[in-house]
Every structure is written in structure tokens, then in C-alpha cells.
Design a protein around this motif. Structure first.
Motif: not given
Length: 326
Positions: A36-37, A39-42, A47, A95
């Protein structure tokens, strides 16, 4: 000696269904958080910082996960990391899994302290007048601390909210041109319509009121393009009558009731809603059965969505109230 293909430390190359693959693969919650991190930060460095890890530790956990699944989860680019199709699938399920775990904790806390927490429910106008208030009054006797948020909108708006996860469930309808993928629909009842007017309106004294008698009257109507407006117009055309043209278009209930009381206009509304306002002597129902009705409405939930204990109990009370009313 050759290693057995089912060795715990090997990759998941077997294509046969295995619902407990994550046990064999020793999947860690930390790895789900990392997905998830990322995906959020790329970016692997950012991350890792979000999770208070070192970058080498984050890279190792990602590599271990990719080895477990025997697929590439992210493509590495100079500008950052992009999830592959496999990665997007794992991120979505990560998620969902973490949301469910969080909800499980909230459920345990709620059960330990009596039903509490927040329930968000969407409702269209007709069940908002009788069904939902009855269900809420019942559950409040059992769980006074339960916070209930009610959103009264059109079915289309409520469906958008439900699919975004903003609602626990809704009471409304799924129209033919709207997608129902991932939703479960439980029909409750059809929704007949009637004509209403101010108390004391001359047409209330008619002994044999016909649809033709309503064709030349002024009307207050939902706007063109709405389902009820379409059904109302179709009602006249099927009777070989031109739909009335002396109309005010609005859905504002306060304005509708004010106009009804100050003019001889008529209005079309669901029977259940009309009966409620008639009981308050705000308006009167004309003595004619209109060949006009809305599609059935029902309870709509998201498939696979785990509701909180409070939401499940409110839904149970809605079903009980529906049995009594319909």
C-alpha cells in the motif's frame, strides 16, 4: 535429493487453487502495508520511511513477496515504481484485507461496550418516510450510543456513494441503465404514485374523478428527465391525452407544499409519502387511482463487504420493519 515442490520456502508455481496459499507462503502484514505504501508513494525510499523501515529491508520484503507469488509486482523506472497487473491485484486485496482487520478491531471494541460506532445508510424518499424511521427507532432502544448517518438522495447518487464505500447499505432502486456489478439487491416493494392537492381543493368533492379531469389542471412536477416525470407523462399519453403543460418543475418539498397550499395546483408523489403528509393535514389525496408507479425499491449492499455489528443490526431492523409495512 530433489526438493519437494510443496516446500514452505519455495515459490508458488502450482496453478491449482489453494485458498490458504498465504499460510504456506508465510505472508506478513508488514508486506501488505509495504504494498500500500509503494502504491501511494511509488518510491521504495519514501515507502520505507512511511513504514519506519530501512530501504534494504523494504526491498527484501518486496522481493520475498514476489518470489512467493512467482510474479513481478512492480516495474522499476528512473522516475519511480509502477505496479504491474499482478501488483494492482495484490494492492487491491491488501487494502481490503487490512480494512477488514481494522473493522474487526472496531467490532470487538463495539461489542465489549455495547453497540456503538457509526453507521451510514442511504435512502430514497418513500422508505425515508416510514420504513427507515421505524427501524431506527427500534435499534435506538437497543443501542442508544449507535451513531446513525442518514443520506436522502436519488438512487443514482446513493449508488455512487455505496460503491465508493461511503455507505454501509442503502434503500433504493437500481435503474436499468445503471451497473449492478458487485451489488446485491433485495426487493422490498413497488412504489405506486397518487395525485395530491391542498386540503379543500374542489376536485376532492368529485364522485367519479377521471384522468381527463386532471389534464387541464396546473401541476407541480419533478423535472423533465426524471423517472417519475416520464411515468406521469406516459400515463396521459396511454389514455390518449396530452400531458398538461401548465407546470412548475421542482423537487423542493418545502416549495411544493407551499405552492399546493396557496394554489389549486396538483402534485404527483409516492402513495406512502402522500399518506404521511395527509395524516398531518398538510395535503389531501385525490379520489382517483393513477395508473402510474415507480419501479420497486429494495435493500442494496456491496457483495463481500463485511458490515460492523451496528450496521448489521440496523439492516436486520429494516428487514423486520419491511415485513410489517409491506
Amino acid at each position: 535429493m530433489a526438493r519437494d515442490n510443496d516446500d514452505d520456502t519455495g515459490g508458488l508455481t502450482d496453478t491449482s487453487p489453494n485458498p490458504n496459499w498465504f499460510l504456506r507462503a508465510r505472508l506478513k502484514t508488514r508486506q501488505l502495508l509495504l504494498l500500500i505504501a509503494l502504491d501511494d508513494e511509488r518510491n521504495i525510499h519514501r515507502a520505507a520511511e512511511v513504514l519506519c523501515m530501512t530501504q534494504p529491508a523494504a526491498s527484501k520484503q518486496l522481493k520475498d513477496l514476489e518470489d512467493m507469488l512467482d510474479v513481478k509486482l512492480f516495474d522499476r523506472h528512473p522516475r519511480g515504481m509502477e505496479p504491474t497487473l499482478y501488483g494492482e491485484t495484490m494492492i487491491r486485496h491488501a487494502r481490503m484485507a487490512l480494512t477488514s482487520l481494522s473493522a474487526a478491531h472496531d467490532d470487538i471494541v463495539a461489542l465489549k461496550h455495547g453497540l456503538s460506532g457509526q453507521v451510514e445508510v442511504g435512502v430514497i424518499m418513500t422508505p425515508a418516510m416510514g420504513l427507515l424511521p421505524r427501524a431506527i427507532s427500534r435499534i435506538k432502544l437497543q443501542a442508544p450510543k449507535l451513531r446513525i448517518g442518514v443520506h436522502m438522495e436519488s438512487s443514482k447518487q446513493l449508488l455512487d456513494m455505496l460503491q465508493r464505500g461511503s455507505l454501509d447499505f442503502m434503500i433504493g432502486r437500481i435503474l436499468e441503465d445503471e451497473g449492478a456489478t458487485g451489488l446485491h439487491y433485495e426487493e422490498l416493494t413497488v412504489e405506486p404514485a397518487c395525485a395530491v392537492a391542498r386540503v379543500g381543493h374542489p376536485l376532492l368533492k368529485s364522485d367519479n374523478l377521471k384522468l381527463a379531469d386532471l389534464a387541464n389542471q396546473p401541476w407541480i412536477l419533478p423535472p423533465p428527465g426524471s423517472v417519475l416525470r416520464h411515468r406521469w407523462e406516459l400515463m396521459f399519453r396511454r389514455a390518449a391525452l396530452e400531458p398538461p403543460t401548465n407546470c412548475v418543475d421542482t423537487t423542493a418539498l418545502l416549495l411544493i407544499t407551499a405552492l399546493l397550499q396557496q394554489t389549486d395546483s396538483l402534485h404527483v408523489m409516492p402513495v406512502e409519502v402522500a399518506r404521511y403528509y395527509a395524516s398531518l393535514n398538510v395535503l389531501a389525496i385525490l379520489p382517483i387511482e393513477l395508473p402510474c408507479h415507480m419501479d420497486a425499491f429494495g435493500i442494496i449492499t456491496r457483495e463481500g463487504h463485511l458490515m460492523s455489528p451496528g450496521a448489521r443490526q440496523l439492516l436486520h431492523e429494516v428487514r423486520l420493519a419491511a415485513r410489517d409495512l409491506y
